[in-house]
Design a protein around this motif. Structure first.
Motif, PDB file in Angstrom:
ATOM      1  N   ALA A 317      15.918 -27.349   0.020  1.00 17.40           N
ATOM      2  CA  ALA A 317      16.996 -27.987  -0.398  1.00 17.40           C
ATOM      3  C   ALA A 317      17.848 -27.205  -1.526  1.00 17.40           C
ATOM      4  N   ALA A 318      16.973 -26.710  -2.511  1.00 15.45           N
ATOM      5  CA  ALA A 318      17.243 -26.020  -3.786  1.00 15.45           C
ATOM      6  C   ALA A 318      17.931 -24.632  -3.354  1.00 15.45           C
ATOM      7  N   ALA A 319      17.441 -23.959  -2.204  1.00 14.18           N
ATOM      8  CA  ALA A 319      18.014 -22.629  -1.741  1.00 14.18           C
ATOM      9  C   ALA A 319      19.232 -22.806  -1.035  1.00 14.18           C
ATOM     10  N   ALA A 320      19.358 -24.087  -0.202  1.00 20.72           N
ATOM     11  CA  ALA A 320      20.682 -24.207   0.646  1.00 20.72           C
ATOM     12  C   ALA A 320      21.663 -24.760  -0.286  1.00 20.72           C
ATOM     13  N   ALA A 321      21.653 -25.249  -1.431  1.00 21.36           N
ATOM     14  CA  ALA A 321      22.576 -25.840  -2.121  1.00 21.36           C
ATOM     15  C   ALA A 321      23.583 -24.861  -2.665  1.00 21.36           C
ATOM     16  N   PRO A 322      23.108 -23.680  -3.302  1.00 21.38           N
ATOM     17  CA  PRO A 322      24.015 -22.537  -3.723  1.00 21.38           C
ATOM     18  C   PRO A 322      24.996 -22.011  -2.609  1.00 21.38           C
ATOM     19  N   ILE A 323      24.234 -21.870  -1.372  1.00 22.89           N
ATOM     20  CA  ILE A 323      24.908 -21.287  -0.102  1.00 22.89           C
ATOM     21  C   ILE A 323      26.118 -22.291   0.318  1.00 22.89           C
ATOM     22  N   ALA A 324      25.839 -23.442   0.438  1.00 21.13           N
ATOM     23  CA  ALA A 324      26.840 -24.553   0.702  1.00 21.13           C
ATOM     24  C   ALA A 324      27.934 -24.539  -0.203  1.00 21.13           C
ATOM     25  N   VAL A 325      27.571 -24.554  -1.457  1.00 22.10           N
ATOM     26  CA  VAL A 325      28.608 -24.475  -2.391  1.00 22.10           C
ATOM     27  C   VAL A 325      29.503 -23.260  -2.543  1.00 22.10           C
ATOM     28  N   PHE A 326      28.926 -21.997  -2.091  1.00 25.83           N
ATOM     29  CA  PHE A 326      29.584 -20.839  -2.065  1.00 25.83           C
ATOM     30  C   PHE A 326      30.503 -21.118  -1.017  1.00 25.83           C
ATOM     31  N   VAL A 327      29.964 -21.467   0.266  1.00 24.06           N
ATOM     32  CA  VAL A 327      31.036 -21.589   1.448  1.00 24.06           C
ATOM     33  C   VAL A 327      32.115 -22.485   1.152  1.00 24.06           C
ATOM     34  N   GLY A 328      31.921 -23.610   0.398  1.00 25.61           N
ATOM     35  CA  GLY A 328      32.807 -25.025   0.358  1.00 25.61           C
ATOM     36  C   GLY A 328      33.916 -24.411  -0.538  1.00 25.61           C
ATOM     37  N   VAL A 329      33.419 -23.982  -1.697  1.00 22.02           N
ATOM     38  CA  VAL A 329      34.389 -23.528  -2.705  1.00 22.02           C
ATOM     39  C   VAL A 329      35.312 -22.454  -2.371  1.00 22.02           C
ATOM     40  N   THR A 330      34.722 -21.384  -1.562  1.00 21.00           N
ATOM     41  CA  THR A 330      35.461 -20.424  -0.766  1.00 21.00           C
ATOM     42  C   THR A 330      36.581 -20.840  -0.007  1.00 21.00           C
ATOM     43  N   ALA A 331      36.116 -21.681   0.795  1.00 19.37           N
ATOM     44  CA  ALA A 331      37.194 -22.190   1.852  1.00 19.37           C
ATOM     45  C   ALA A 331      38.182 -23.148   1.075  1.00 19.37           C
ATOM     46  N   ILE A 332      37.681 -24.245   0.302  1.00 19.89           N
ATOM     47  CA  ILE A 332      38.658 -24.757  -0.406  1.00 19.89           C
ATOM     48  C   ILE A 332      39.654 -24.034  -1.241  1.00 19.89           C
TER      49      ILE A 332
END
Length: 578
Positions: A317-332
């Motif tokens: 979960a700790a490893a996946a969180a930054p990846i999800a934030v990167f994808v989300g912030v970039t897309a938004i």
């Protein structure tokens, strides 16, 4: 007066019934019955959530070093067969004593006198602030000033009901999962909603030819159009208030569209309505919840497949969180807030924002949960005997983590959910405030003779007025719909809440760019249902879903009916004035 044109098909894209009440600092109960203003509560044995005795913010750096986790009781969740959903209960001696308090006092765990004082302050401010606004027909006659004052109050009424009903889109899942307390959610949303309304809500309205009504039908009928605008605000606000009272999450855009359709059809004839636009709105009843449910189902299944089945779910979960934030912030950033008109530059800037967001989130997680992550390395979950992780299917029923692993997973996704809720709240204030102050600005323009044709710029003080109305409604009645979104459809945890909110935000954001008829309210409700379906059909409360869907179906016809009645009353009144 000059005839003005206005578009009532404002975009709802970005991204109640007091059943969710804090009875004391330890537990959270749902009521058994509600009889108008008198509430009778009974602890529900299988539905209790632990709340920390201190009201320390979730963002407090030391919160995770405490034995009591800020989210719903982890030990109770860990005992469930899927690792996240069974709650224990404790009897409380003061339930009956606090059961006689008004809904707002119970919701925020404050005294009845404090709740009354807050309500009185809001009412006094709503009545007094218009006298200090430039939009109050400064320099004009008393009659125009009085009508402008009444128009501002109608706009406040609509904005108040938007806050009472629609803000649950942003904060309902966070409260339901335990990531934020109700008080924290309301205070956070109040700041972000007002900021979004003030900073992002200033835009030029379109003409009615591009929306729901045909402007030419009302040429030379200024009084009728003014009455129709006021009637639309009153009608939409009335239905939203009814829906909020019963905890039904409905679309504010659909409310205002239904009101305008009723006004245009009765007072302008069938030719006054763009029926194709109406068809697109009604189609969102099906498209929005279905797409939202499908995306949230996939997101939640991905969490269970790739996080829960990992040898160390906390580390995963700790490893996946930054990846999800990167994808989300970039897309938004790229889709909603492009920093440049040139695609290569905008893409590079969006990637930079995504990397910055991922870096910040990773540091926060490592700092707040570092001691638990270090502990988890020496206490990895025992692999499932019956299921080989490599052979686990996407739809397989995977047992959830327990103990320290569960605490880390909920901690990570709790932060993620709060971030998504803050973005949704800010975006909602900037987008949906137009449902209230758009018709308000158009009505003021007609009344004061300032409209020049097709476009009306919304003044800054009117934007602030709409933001204040949203915050007021959120504080006084917002807990009602938050209860429905957060608890009554299906039981939520930080992972489920994040899946629902992330899915809803993604669908609304990209649907707006593709021009699809999506309702944020309907999408979020569908997303919450999708998370429930991922756990099994029995996890979704069918009775609550039926009530919500029924409220969606009747929104447009009820709004139209109220608009016709209010227009008849207002035209009779205005005839005597003019």
């Amino acid at each position: 007066m000059t005839t003005s044109s206005y578009c009532f098909s404002s975009t709802r894209n970005p991204i109640t019934h007091s059943n969710f009440l804090f009875l004391n600092s330890n537990n959270l109960y749902l009521p058994k019955h509600r009889n108008h203003s008198v509430f009778t509560y009974e602890p529900k044995k299988d539905f209790t959530f632990k709340i920390p005795k201190s009201s320390v913010s979730l963002l407090n750096p030391k919160i995770y070093h405490k034995p009591t986790h800020p989210f719903a009781s982890l030990s109770s969740f860990a005992e469930n067969k899927d690792g996240e959903g069974s709650e224990s209960s404790e009897n409380q001696e003061n339930v009956k004593e606090e059961g006689d308090l008004p809904g707002m006092a119970q919701a925020f765990h404050i005294s009845s006198s404090t709740a009354s004082a807050i309500s009185i302050c809001i009412a006094v401010a709503a009545l007094a602030l218009p006298f200090f606004m430039k939009s109050l027909a400064q320099g004009m006659g008393l009659k125009i000033k009085l009508l402008s004052y009444a128009t501002l109050l109608f706009g406040f009424f609509m904005a108040w009901n938007i806050g009472a009903n629609d803000v649950a889109n942003a904060m309902g899942t966070s409260v339901g999962s335990g990531a934020l307390s109700l008080r924290q959610a309301v205070l956070t949303a109040a700041v972000l909603e007002f900021s979004g309304a003030l900073l992002m809500g200033r835009h030029v309205t379109s003409t009615m030819q591009k929306g729901i009504l045909v402007a030419n039908v009302f040429q030379g009928k200024d009084t009728l159009l003014f009455a129709g605008l006021l009637a639309s605000l009153a009608a939409a606000g009335t239905w939203l208030q009814v829906a909020s009272f019963y905890g039904w999450p409905v679309s504010t855009t659909h409310c205002i569209v239904g009101s305008m359709v009723g006004f245009g059809l009765v007072y302008g004839g069938p030719g006054a309505v763009f029926w194709s636009s109406l068809a697109r709105v009604t189609s969102s009843w099906v498209i929005s919840p279905v797409v939202g449910a499908a995306v949230s189902f996939v997101v939640y299944k991905c969490i269970r497949r790739f996080v829960y089945s990992a040898p160390n779910p906390g580390q995963a979960a700790a490893a996946a969180a930054p990846i999800a934030v990167f994808v989300g912030v970039t897309a938004i950033t790229l889709a909603a807030f492009p920093l440049s008109t040139k695609l290569p530059i905008a893409l590079a800037q969006s990637l930079g924002c995504g990397m910055l967001g991922a870096f910040i989130v990773n540091n926060i997680i490592r700092r707040q949960l570092g001691h638990l992550l270090a502990k988890s390395k020496s206490t990895q979950q025992e692999p499932h005997e019956e299921l080989n992780p490599k052979g686990i299917g996407f739809l397989s029923d995977i047992a959830g983590p327990t103990g320290t692993q569960l605490e880390i997973v909920y901690g990570v996704f709790g932060y993620m959910q709060i971030l998504s809720a803050c973005f949704m709240s800010f975006a909602h204030g900037g987008n949906d405030v137009s449902n209230a102050i758009g018709p308000l600005a158009a009505a003021l323009s007609i009344l004061q003779g300032g409209a020049t044709g097709g476009e009306i710029v919304i003044p800054m003080d009117v934007l602030a007025w709409g933001g204040f109305g949203i915050v007021a409604g959120l504080m006084m009645w917002g807990y009602r719909v938050i209860a429905t979104i957060g608890k009554k459809i299906t039981e939520l945890t930080p992972t489920r809440g994040f899946a629902a909110e992330f899915a809803a935000a993604s669908v609304v954001l990209f649907a707006s760019k593709l021009g699809l008829p999506i309702s944020a309210t309907h999408t979020l409700v569908g997303a919450v249902m999708g998370v429930g379906f991922a756990r099994g059909l029995n996890s979704v409360r069918a009775e609550t879903v039926r009530e919500i869907v029924t409220s969606w179906v009747v929104t447009i016809p009820v709004g139209a009916m109220f608009a016709v009645i209010y227009t008849w009353i207002f035209t009779r009144f205005l005839t005597h004035i003019f």
